[in-house]
Design a protein around this motif. Structure first.
Motif, PDB file in Angstrom:
ATOM      1  N   PHE A   1       0.830  -0.976  -0.062  1.00 54.55           N
ATOM      2  CA  PHE A   1      -0.162  -0.038   0.086  1.00 54.55           C
ATOM      3  C   PHE A   1       0.885   1.227   0.033  1.00 54.55           C
ATOM      4  N   LEU A   2       1.921   1.221   0.810  1.00 60.96           N
ATOM      5  CA  LEU A   2       2.733   2.365   0.762  1.00 60.96           C
ATOM      6  C   LEU A   2       3.607   2.452  -0.757  1.00 60.96           C
ATOM      7  N   CYS A   3       4.069   1.321  -1.207  1.00 60.58           N
ATOM      8  CA  CYS A   3       4.585   1.466  -2.257  1.00 60.58           C
ATOM      9  C   CYS A   3       3.666   2.025  -3.663  1.00 60.58           C
ATOM     10  N   ASP A   4       2.180   1.803  -3.462  1.00 61.76           N
ATOM     11  CA  ASP A   4       1.485   2.402  -4.446  1.00 61.76           C
ATOM     12  C   ASP A   4       1.467   3.983  -4.152  1.00 61.76           C
ATOM     13  N   ASP A   5       1.404   4.347  -3.092  1.00 61.51           N
ATOM     14  CA  ASP A   5       1.696   5.873  -2.525  1.00 61.51           C
ATOM     15  C   ASP A   5       2.962   6.234  -2.918  1.00 61.51           C
ATOM     16  N   LEU A   6       4.006   5.731  -2.789  1.00 60.06           N
ATOM     17  CA  LEU A   6       5.205   6.249  -3.253  1.00 60.06           C
ATOM     18  C   LEU A   6       5.409   6.221  -4.712  1.00 60.06           C
ATOM     19  N   THR A   7       4.868   5.445  -5.427  1.00 59.85           N
ATOM     20  CA  THR A   7       4.942   5.525  -6.814  1.00 59.85           C
ATOM     21  C   THR A   7       4.270   6.616  -7.490  1.00 59.85           C
ATOM     22  N   GLN A   8       3.091   7.230  -6.655  1.00 58.96           N
ATOM     23  CA  GLN A   8       2.400   8.228  -7.158  1.00 58.96           C
ATOM     24  C   GLN A   8       3.315   9.527  -6.915  1.00 58.96           C
ATOM     25  N   GLU A   9       3.907   9.476  -5.692  1.00 54.99           N
ATOM     26  CA  GLU A   9       4.697  10.617  -5.167  1.00 54.99           C
ATOM     27  C   GLU A   9       5.635  10.978  -6.178  1.00 54.99           C
ATOM     28  N   VAL A  10       6.629   9.669  -6.394  1.00 57.27           N
ATOM     29  CA  VAL A  10       7.695   9.789  -7.124  1.00 57.27           C
ATOM     30  C   VAL A  10       7.203  10.152  -8.786  1.00 57.27           C
ATOM     31  N   THR A  11       6.099   9.638  -9.207  1.00 58.40           N
ATOM     32  CA  THR A  11       5.541  10.312 -10.724  1.00 58.40           C
ATOM     33  C   THR A  11       5.380  12.002 -10.607  1.00 58.40           C
ATOM     34  N   LEU A  12       4.900  12.288  -9.522  1.00 55.27           N
ATOM     35  CA  LEU A  12       4.692  13.665  -9.278  1.00 55.27           C
ATOM     36  C   LEU A  12       5.739  14.482  -9.266  1.00 55.27           C
ATOM     37  N   ILE A  13       6.860  13.868  -8.389  1.00 59.31           N
ATOM     38  CA  ILE A  13       8.245  14.610  -8.366  1.00 59.31           C
ATOM     39  C   ILE A  13       8.792  14.692  -9.914  1.00 59.31           C
ATOM     40  N   MET A  14       8.623  13.609 -10.415  1.00 61.48           N
ATOM     41  CA  MET A  14       9.328  13.516 -11.853  1.00 61.48           C
ATOM     42  C   MET A  14       8.631  14.189 -12.758  1.00 61.48           C
ATOM     43  N   MET A  15       7.374  14.473 -12.729  1.00 60.62           N
ATOM     44  CA  MET A  15       6.795  15.351 -13.621  1.00 60.62           C
ATOM     45  C   MET A  15       6.770  16.767 -13.397  1.00 60.62           C
ATOM     46  N   SER A  16       7.700  17.112 -12.239  1.00 60.53           N
ATOM     47  CA  SER A  16       7.886  18.635 -12.062  1.00 60.53           C
ATOM     48  C   SER A  16       9.287  18.800 -12.642  1.00 60.53           C
ATOM     49  N   LYS A  17      10.011  17.859 -12.969  1.00 58.19           N
ATOM     50  CA  LYS A  17      11.402  18.067 -13.586  1.00 58.19           C
ATOM     51  C   LYS A  17      11.040  18.699 -14.940  1.00 58.19           C
ATOM     52  N   PRO A  18      12.245  19.534 -15.169  1.00 54.74           N
ATOM     53  CA  PRO A  18      12.404  20.289 -16.424  1.00 54.74           C
ATOM     54  C   PRO A  18      12.531  19.163 -17.658  1.00 54.74           C
ATOM     55  N   ASP A  19      11.926  19.506 -18.894  1.00 57.08           N
ATOM     56  CA  ASP A  19      11.834  18.565 -19.804  1.00 57.08           C
ATOM     57  C   ASP A  19      13.329  18.178 -20.236  1.00 57.08           C
ATOM     58  N   GLU A  20      14.176  19.151 -20.224  1.00 54.86           N
ATOM     59  CA  GLU A  20      15.653  18.780 -20.723  1.00 54.86           C
ATOM     60  C   GLU A  20      16.349  17.816 -19.717  1.00 54.86           C
ATOM     61  N   VAL A  21      15.938  17.919 -18.565  1.00 53.21           N
ATOM     62  CA  VAL A  21      16.468  17.044 -17.343  1.00 53.21           C
ATOM     63  C   VAL A  21      16.071  15.527 -17.755  1.00 53.21           C
ATOM     64  N   LEU A  22      14.749  15.465 -18.038  1.00 50.98           N
ATOM     65  CA  LEU A  22      14.121  13.931 -18.229  1.00 50.98           C
ATOM     66  C   LEU A  22      14.519  13.640 -19.665  1.00 50.98           C
ATOM     67  N   VAL A  23      14.730  14.435 -20.533  1.00 52.96           N
ATOM     68  CA  VAL A  23      15.291  13.888 -21.786  1.00 52.96           C
ATOM     69  C   VAL A  23      16.736  13.447 -21.506  1.00 52.96           C
ATOM     70  N   GLY A  24      17.535  14.240 -20.954  1.00 51.13           N
ATOM     71  CA  GLY A  24      18.881  13.990 -20.750  1.00 51.13           C
ATOM     72  C   GLY A  24      19.124  12.508 -19.900  1.00 51.13           C
ATOM     73  N   LEU A  25      18.285  12.411 -18.877  1.00 48.21           N
ATOM     74  CA  LEU A  25      18.404  11.072 -17.936  1.00 48.21           C
ATOM     75  C   LEU A  25      18.134   9.877 -18.995  1.00 48.21           C
ATOM     76  N   TYR A  26      16.972  10.124 -20.017  1.00 49.86           N
ATOM     77  CA  TYR A  26      16.805   9.176 -21.020  1.00 49.86           C
ATOM     78  C   TYR A  26      17.741   8.787 -21.737  1.00 49.86           C
ATOM     79  N   GLU A  27      18.290   9.785 -22.398  1.00 49.71           N
ATOM     80  CA  GLU A  27      19.277   9.543 -23.523  1.00 49.71           C
ATOM     81  C   GLU A  27      20.446   8.842 -22.880  1.00 49.71           C
ATOM     82  N   ARG A  28      20.898   9.199 -21.810  1.00 49.12           N
ATOM     83  CA  ARG A  28      21.922   8.773 -21.182  1.00 49.12           C
ATOM     84  C   ARG A  28      21.958   7.157 -20.539  1.00 49.12           C
ATOM     85  N   GLY A  29      20.265   6.818 -20.643  1.00 49.37           N
ATOM     86  CA  GLY A  29      20.097   5.414 -19.950  1.00 49.37           C
ATOM     87  C   GLY A  29      20.129   5.529 -18.524  1.00 49.37           C
ATOM     88  N   GLU A  30      19.766   6.935 -17.818  1.00 47.15           N
ATOM     89  CA  GLU A  30      20.050   7.019 -16.581  1.00 47.15           C
ATOM     90  C   GLU A  30      18.646   7.124 -15.821  1.00 47.15           C
TER      91      GLU A  30
END
Length: 98
Positions: free
Chosen positions: A30-59
């Motif tokens: 149950f906590l894992c489900d909540d943690l997943t949602q919280e992490v998703t929200l945090i990741m959504m707040s990251k700038p586009d260039e950060v997410l693209v850079g992480l993805y391109e580097r495989g990180e």
């Protein structure tokens, strides 16, 4: 119009990658489900260039794991304050004698 970073996160979420990284940190389903949602929200707040850079580097998944670990273990994180501390206080309340 959606950003490339948002598209990357949608795919990671749909493939279960965010939840898989959260499960590595959080044994409680149950906590894992909540943690997943919280992490998703945090990741959504990251700038586009950060997410693209992480993805391109495989990180991306490694970064998601770090965010999940910090949220789960830090007593000052929003996740801890909202979920883990509440659960801890609730469990302490169950043990008190009337």
């Amino acid at each position: 119009m959606e950003s490339v970073g948002f598209d990357i996160l949608k795919i990671a979420y749909a493939k279960g990658e965010i939840k898989a990284e959260c499960r590595k940190v959080c044994p409680d389903k149950f906590l894992c489900d909540d943690l997943t949602q919280e992490v998703t929200l945090i990741m959504m707040s990251k700038p586009d260039e950060v997410l693209v850079g992480l993805y391109e580097r495989g990180e991306l998944t490694k970064y998601i794991y770090k965010v999940a670990k910090n949220q789960y273990n830090s007593v000052t994180s929003p996740f801890f304050k909202q979920y883990k501390d509440f659960q801890r206080r609730s469990n302490d309340g169950d043990r008190k004698e009337i």
